[in-house]
Motif scaffolding. Sequence first.
Motif, PDB file in Angstrom:
ATOM      1  N   UNK A   1       0.696  -1.086   0.126  1.00 32.14           N
ATOM      2  CA  UNK A   1       0.027  -0.191   0.040  1.00 32.14           C
ATOM      3  C   UNK A   1       1.083   1.156   0.120  1.00 32.14           C
ATOM      4  N   UNK A   2       0.356   2.264  -0.842  1.00 26.02           N
ATOM      5  CA  UNK A   2       1.202   3.635  -0.706  1.00 26.02           C
ATOM      6  C   UNK A   2       0.611   4.490   0.437  1.00 26.02           C
ATOM      7  N   UNK A   3       1.516   4.785   1.411  1.00 27.97           N
ATOM      8  CA  UNK A   3       1.066   5.493   2.542  1.00 27.97           C
ATOM      9  C   UNK A   3       1.994   6.649   2.651  1.00 27.97           C
ATOM     10  N   UNK A   4       1.419   7.686   3.327  1.00 26.22           N
ATOM     11  CA  UNK A   4       2.083   9.101   3.602  1.00 26.22           C
ATOM     12  C   UNK A   4       2.556   9.178   5.001  1.00 26.22           C
TER      13      UNK A   4
ATOM     14  N   UNK B   1       6.375   8.917   5.976  1.00 27.92           N
ATOM     15  CA  UNK B   1       7.061   7.809   5.124  1.00 27.92           C
ATOM     16  C   UNK B   1       7.201   8.244   3.845  1.00 27.92           C
ATOM     17  N   UNK B   2       8.259   7.583   3.434  1.00 27.44           N
ATOM     18  CA  UNK B   2       8.831   7.581   1.908  1.00 27.44           C
ATOM     19  C   UNK B   2       8.211   6.423   1.239  1.00 27.44           C
ATOM     20  N   UNK B   3       8.497   6.536  -0.307  1.00 26.14           N
ATOM     21  CA  UNK B   3       7.842   5.669  -1.111  1.00 26.14           C
ATOM     22  C   UNK B   3       8.795   4.432  -0.856  1.00 26.14           C
ATOM     23  N   UNK B   4       8.433   3.339  -0.881  1.00 28.73           N
ATOM     24  CA  UNK B   4       8.985   2.156  -0.857  1.00 28.73           C
ATOM     25  C   UNK B   4       9.391   1.653   0.767  1.00 28.73           C
ATOM     26  N   UNK B   5       9.125   2.511   1.676  1.00 29.48           N
ATOM     27  CA  UNK B   5       9.421   1.801   2.879  1.00 29.48           C
ATOM     28  C   UNK B   5       8.429   0.741   3.151  1.00 29.48           C
TER      29      UNK B   5
ATOM     30  N   UNK C   1       8.913   3.887  14.551  1.00 27.60           N
ATOM     31  CA  UNK C   1       8.189   2.914  15.691  1.00 27.60           C
ATOM     32  C   UNK C   1       8.713   1.519  15.322  1.00 27.60           C
ATOM     33  N   UNK C   2       8.957   1.365  13.996  1.00 28.36           N
ATOM     34  CA  UNK C   2       9.223  -0.241  13.470  1.00 28.36           C
ATOM     35  C   UNK C   2       8.063  -0.734  13.263  1.00 28.36           C
ATOM     36  N   UNK C   3       6.966  -0.234  12.747  1.00 27.85           N
ATOM     37  CA  UNK C   3       5.590  -0.982  12.385  1.00 27.85           C
ATOM     38  C   UNK C   3       5.838  -1.456  11.074  1.00 27.85           C
ATOM     39  N   UNK C   4       5.565  -2.690  11.128  1.00 28.94           N
ATOM     40  CA  UNK C   4       5.499  -3.483   9.709  1.00 28.94           C
ATOM     41  C   UNK C   4       4.278  -2.731   8.743  1.00 28.94           C
ATOM     42  N   UNK C   5       4.808  -2.152   7.816  1.00 26.98           N
ATOM     43  CA  UNK C   5       3.958  -1.712   6.737  1.00 26.98           C
ATOM     44  C   UNK C   5       3.222  -2.519   5.892  1.00 26.98           C
TER      45      UNK C   5
END
Length: 415
Positions: A6-9, A18-22, A28-32
């Motif tokens: 998913x593309x999240x800001x 966030x940046x694209x591709x994270x 916080x280390x959240x698993x995107x």
Amino acid sequence: MMSQMPQLSACPSCEWPLESGDRFCGACGYDLSAVPARPDDHPTVALNGAVPPEEPPRPAAPAPAPGTGPAAPAAAPGTGVRFDRAPSSDDYPLQAPEPPPAAAPEAPAADQKVCVACRAGRVDRDGYCENCGHAQPRERDHMEQEAGPIAAVSDRGLRHHRNEDAFAIAACALPDGSPASVAIVCDGVSSATRPDDASLAASRAASRSLLAALPRGTHPQQAMHEAIVAASHAVDALAAEPATAREQAPHQNAPACTLVGAIVTAGLLTVGWVGDSRVYWVPVDRSSPPARLTEDDSWAAQMVAAGLMNEAEAYADERAHAITGWLGADAYELEPHTQSFKPDRPGVVVVCTDGLWNYAEGAEEMAEALPADAAVRPLHSARVLVGHALDGGGHDNVTVAVVPFPATAQGAGSA
């Protein structure tokens, strides 16, 4: 095929940019990759075939006016689709109300016996708990009593299903102020109806009569005679009472019992009896001989008196304990026996049913079974004698009263 990230800001957990591709949040280390992808849009088709436009947020439904009932379910604007559920309202309770408390069991009345097992149910007339069905111990299965210097103990025994014996003991004062001790012991006739009621009625009536006569100055022997007559009338009266369902039978013997009693004063010992219960005399000085002070109203005693058998032969016969005298409406003739003695030394009077003397028949046997300190520990001694009978087999109800001679003014009381 791998699902597209998913593309999240911003991090959905901590809102960190966030940046694209994270793949993980740098803060916080959240698993995107755990964020679900936005589903494809599949609009619901209306029943009329039209595609409804995206529905704007709706305000909370207004509360219905009092008495109008709940609002009707709302419909989507411009469509034929009916929503089957009204929108939630902040006025609705967040949880179901607590159910009303369960009704507490009805408490037994103040004069109603409570079950010894569940401590909640009432005890019915037959002695069983109406709540849990537990059979209740009967009060008369084992009884102990002290009255002044006297004591008595009664026990159901090991073979009988109920205790058909009864006793009454009392200490009173004579007109000159000197003390007197009274003991009555009754044995219900098992072959009769309501033997337990008969023994209880007789013991109470005899005791009442003695306690009324002795303080008036009536001679103890006359008082004992009157007491036996009063007890006989009390037992006779039971025969006139209507029988309960469990007592109804094609043929019934009238309620019946035996009676034996003793009156001890400062210088006189009076005994009275009808039936085969007995009185024994045991001196405090055991070097002096003990004695039996009553004669049985029984088949065995008649055989011995007639010279047809010796005592050992008569009491070995299976008919030995068939009684020839008793209290009851169907007794042949009431013949109260009374005797008075003037012992020249201190001693102990043992008043008992055959449930005891069957295991200590002779006077010497009774003296041996009686503790040496019986004159100062009558209750303990009565317990010991009952235990002697139970140890011997306990085939019958066992009742004994222990009365020290001479009478002493160690308080007064009645049973």
